[in-house]
Design an enzyme around this catalytic site. Structure first.
Site, mmCIF file in Angstrom:
data_model
loop_
_atom_site.group_PDB
_atom_site.id
_atom_site.type_symbol
_atom_site.label_atom_id
_atom_site.label_comp_id
_atom_site.label_asym_id
_atom_site.label_seq_id
_atom_site.Cartn_x
_atom_site.Cartn_y
_atom_site.Cartn_z
ATOM 1 N N CYS A 37 -65.836 -84.766 52.577
ATOM 2 C CA CYS A 37 -67.102 -84.023 52.475
ATOM 3 C C CYS A 37 -67.408 -83.280 53.776
ATOM 4 O O CYS A 37 -67.221 -83.804 54.875
ATOM 5 C CB CYS A 37 -68.239 -84.988 52.141
ATOM 6 S SG CYS A 37 -69.819 -84.147 51.947
ATOM 7 N N CYS B 33 -73.077 -86.817 57.545
ATOM 8 C CA CYS B 33 -73.994 -87.961 57.435
ATOM 9 C C CYS B 33 -73.392 -89.172 58.175
ATOM 10 O O CYS B 33 -72.282 -89.607 57.844
ATOM 11 C CB CYS B 33 -74.231 -88.312 55.973
ATOM 12 S SG CYS B 33 -74.687 -86.877 54.991
ATOM 13 N N CYS C 155 -71.919 -92.320 56.298
ATOM 14 C CA CYS C 155 -71.132 -92.162 55.075
ATOM 15 C C CYS C 155 -69.628 -92.260 55.304
ATOM 16 O O CYS C 155 -69.069 -91.610 56.198
ATOM 17 C CB CYS C 155 -71.481 -90.834 54.413
ATOM 18 S SG CYS C 155 -70.666 -90.670 52.806
ATOM 19 N N CYS D 16 -74.215 -93.071 36.442
ATOM 20 C CA CYS D 16 -74.485 -92.171 37.569
ATOM 21 C C CYS D 16 -73.174 -91.722 38.196
ATOM 22 O O CYS D 16 -72.401 -92.557 38.679
ATOM 23 C CB CYS D 16 -75.288 -92.882 38.651
ATOM 24 S SG CYS D 16 -76.820 -93.559 38.078
ATOM 25 N N CYS E 152 -76.865 -89.359 35.024
ATOM 26 C CA CYS E 152 -77.370 -89.013 36.356
ATOM 27 C C CYS E 152 -76.186 -88.468 37.146
ATOM 28 O O CYS E 152 -75.077 -88.997 37.021
ATOM 29 C CB CYS E 152 -77.925 -90.258 37.036
ATOM 30 S SG CYS E 152 -78.469 -89.956 38.733
ATOM 31 N N CYS F 11 -84.421 -88.308 41.037
ATOM 32 C CA CYS F 11 -84.113 -89.619 41.622
ATOM 33 C C CYS F 11 -83.957 -89.383 43.117
ATOM 34 O O CYS F 11 -83.020 -88.695 43.533
ATOM 35 C CB CYS F 11 -82.821 -90.155 40.999
ATOM 36 S SG CYS F 11 -82.207 -91.642 41.807
ATOM 37 N N ARG G 191 -85.576 -98.602 42.711
ATOM 38 C CA ARG G 191 -84.245 -99.215 42.556
ATOM 39 C C ARG G 191 -83.794 -99.952 43.804
ATOM 40 O O ARG G 191 -83.705 -99.377 44.890
ATOM 41 C CB ARG G 191 -83.195 -98.172 42.177
ATOM 42 C CG ARG G 191 -81.831 -98.842 41.963
ATOM 43 C CD ARG G 191 -80.767 -97.937 41.374
ATOM 44 N NE ARG G 191 -81.244 -97.275 40.198
ATOM 45 C CZ ARG G 191 -81.269 -95.956 40.043
ATOM 46 N NH1 ARG G 191 -80.818 -95.186 40.992
ATOM 47 N NH2 ARG G 191 -81.730 -95.436 38.945
HETATM 48 N N1 SAM Z 1 -72.881 -85.944 48.529
HETATM 49 C C1 SAM Z 1 -74.039 -86.129 47.762
HETATM 50 C C2 SAM Z 1 -75.277 -86.329 48.603
HETATM 51 O O1 SAM Z 1 -75.198 -86.728 49.734
HETATM 52 O O2 SAM Z 1 -76.363 -86.088 48.068
HETATM 53 C C3 SAM Z 1 -73.921 -87.275 46.780
HETATM 54 C C4 SAM Z 1 -73.215 -88.544 47.163
HETATM 55 S S1 SAM Z 1 -73.932 -89.462 48.519
HETATM 56 C C5 SAM Z 1 -72.703 -90.641 48.873
HETATM 57 C C6 SAM Z 1 -75.288 -90.330 47.741
HETATM 58 C C7 SAM Z 1 -76.191 -91.199 48.576
HETATM 59 O O3 SAM Z 1 -75.574 -92.448 48.840
HETATM 60 C C8 SAM Z 1 -76.579 -90.698 49.940
HETATM 61 O O4 SAM Z 1 -77.614 -89.780 49.885
HETATM 62 C C9 SAM Z 1 -77.027 -91.977 50.639
HETATM 63 O O5 SAM Z 1 -78.417 -92.147 50.495
HETATM 64 C C10 SAM Z 1 -76.254 -93.062 49.893
HETATM 65 N N2 SAM Z 1 -75.272 -93.715 50.793
HETATM 66 C C11 SAM Z 1 -74.086 -93.184 51.192
HETATM 67 N N3 SAM Z 1 -73.447 -94.027 52.021
HETATM 68 C C12 SAM Z 1 -74.231 -95.118 52.164
HETATM 69 C C13 SAM Z 1 -74.115 -96.331 52.904
HETATM 70 N N4 SAM Z 1 -73.069 -96.578 53.689
HETATM 71 N N5 SAM Z 1 -75.117 -97.236 52.811
HETATM 72 C C14 SAM Z 1 -76.183 -96.993 52.019
HETATM 73 N N6 SAM Z 1 -76.352 -95.872 51.305
HETATM 74 C C15 SAM Z 1 -75.396 -94.932 51.373
HETATM 75 FE FE1 SF4 Z 2 -71.169 -85.984 51.970
HETATM 76 FE FE2 SF4 Z 2 -71.513 -88.584 52.226
HETATM 77 FE FE3 SF4 Z 2 -73.310 -86.927 53.212
HETATM 78 FE FE4 SF4 Z 2 -73.050 -87.171 50.518
HETATM 79 S S1 SF4 Z 2 -73.736 -88.755 51.948
HETATM 80 S S2 SF4 Z 2 -73.285 -85.299 51.709
HETATM 81 S S3 SF4 Z 2 -70.855 -87.545 50.418
HETATM 82 S S4 SF4 Z 2 -71.179 -87.113 53.899
#
Ligand code: SAM
Ligand code: SF4
Ligand code: DTB
Length: 336
Positions: free
Chosen positions: A64, A68, A71, A110, A141, A201, A277
């Site tokens: 990606c 973040c 992530c 989802c 979702c 959501c 949730r």
């Molecule tokens: N890339 C898209 C986005 O960021 O909106 C969708 C997938 S992203 C992985 C979805 C959500 O998962 C993120 O917004 C975050 O809130 C949650 N998430 C991701 N990694 C996480 C982690 N290590 N612990 C808790 N929540 C996490």
């Molecule tokens: Fe990409 Fe992970 Fe951020 Fe979603 S949470 S935008 S998958 S880096």
């Protein structure tokens, strides 16, 4: 601690003008008082002991473009992480997984993708996935990153029920978590989704080093939207080794369970009709802490052995927990 008195509210109060002081005063209530108030609000709007069950699938893994800090799927820290990039899944594979989730009792499926935003070719496949899952009688979702109005319209036409797009943290703390997009980018996508008539959501992650004030600000932002999100995922950070925030956390302390439960209770009071949730982080959570989350108004969870890339509480453990607590999963729609 905030010095303002916690607002006296009727259980029916639906407001969109919460002040930070009011939210902080709720947060600062004695724990049992806060949970009691939240439980009253919960019972006024939902069938107690009933929990909505969603199953997750990661339809596209890793690589990606966003950075973040929590992530596992960001290309910015993938060298440090033990995870393989995978292309967008085939529609049939996803539909097979949805059928399994349905057979296991999930009422919503989802689908998450590690994208900053989807492209046109991706959208065609995602639309087919949404239509297929919907035809099975499950709620759908997706969470695909930022969307243009045209993409939102395509998803609406496919019959999408919910779009997940988290604010993650407060506007003030946002820059400590991600710098490749802004808090307002997130709000823009949420607005487009809402205007198209798709259920929203949106929630956040706790335990990323933010303060209680940041948590209050996040919940205030969600609760002061023109319409409350229909579903509010409260994630506890799953610390992933190799991510900047996951590694930081290994050196500091995890968020206190009572602090987490307080957030659930405050979310329930601020957004009485929304599904709150209990999301990521349950694998590491005790049964007792989860029970208190349900008491404080959590009425939805992710069910299935995996979240996106990390482990969830196992389905066996969840079945036992539901039995011990007398919790019923909300039923799958009959229209399959
Ligand atoms: N890339 C898209 C986005 O960021 O909106 C969708 C997938 S992203 C992985 C979805 C959500 O998962 C993120 O917004 C975050 O809130 C949650 N998430 C991701 N990694 C996480 C982690 N290590 N612990 C808790 N929540 C996490
Ligand atoms: Fe990409 Fe992970 Fe951020 Fe979603 S949470 S935008 S998958 S880096
Ligand atoms: C949400 O708020 N939490 C889910 C879902 N929406 C997409 C994702 C949790 C991801 C946890 C870390 C992982 O498994 O990679």
């Amino acid at each position: 601690m905030s010095s303002a008195a916690a607002p006296q509210l009727s259980v029916d109060t639906l407001r969109h003008d919460w002040t930070l002081e009011e939210v902080q005063a709720l947060y600062d209530l004695p724990f049992n008082e806060l949970v009691f108030r939240a439980a009253e609000v919960h019972r006024a709007h939902f069938t107690p002991n009933q929990v909505q069950v969603s199953t997750l699938i990661n339809i596209k893994t890793g690589g990606c473009a966003e950075n973040c800090g929590y992530c596992s799927q960001s290309a910015h820290h993938e060298k440090e992480i033990d995870i393989e990039r995978e292309a967008l899944m085939e529609v049939e594979t996803v539909l097979k997984a949805a059928a399994e989730a349905r057979a296991n009792g999930a009422s919503r499926f989802c689908m998450g993708a590690a994208w900053r935003k989807p492209n046109e070719r991706d959208m065609k496949k995602v639309v087919a996935m949404v239509e297929g899952v919907r035809d099975m009688g499950m709620e759908t979702c997706v969470t695909l990153g930022m969307l243009e109005a045209e993409q939102v319209a395509q998803l609406k036409a496919a019959g999408l029920d919910y779009y997940n797009h988290n604010l993650d943290t407060s506007r003030e703390y946002y820059g400590n978590v991600v710098t490749t997009r802004t808090f307002d980018d997130r709000l823009d996508t949420l607005r487009r989704v809402r205007e198209a008539g798709i259920n929203v959501c949106s929630g956040g992650i706790l335990g990323m080093g933010e303060s209680r004030r940041d948590r209050a600000l996040l919940l205030q932002e969600l609760a002061n939207m023109d319409e409350h999100p229909d579903s509010v995922p409260i994630n506890k950070l799953v610390p992933v080794k190799g991510t900047p925030i996951g590694d930081q956390l290994a050196e500091s302390r995890d968020i206190d369970p009572f602090e987490f439960i307080r957030a659930i209770a405050v979310a329930r009071i601020l957004m009485p009709k929304s599904y709150v949730r209990l999301s990521a982080g349950r694998e590491e959570m005790s049964d007792e802490a989860q029970a208190l989350c349900f008491m404080a108004g959590a009425n939805s969870l992710f069910y299935g052995d995996k979240l996106l890339t990390t482990d969830n509480a196992s389905t066996n453990r969840d079945r036992e927990l539901f039995d011990k607590l007398g919790i019923q999963p909300e039923q799958v729609h009959e229209s399959a």
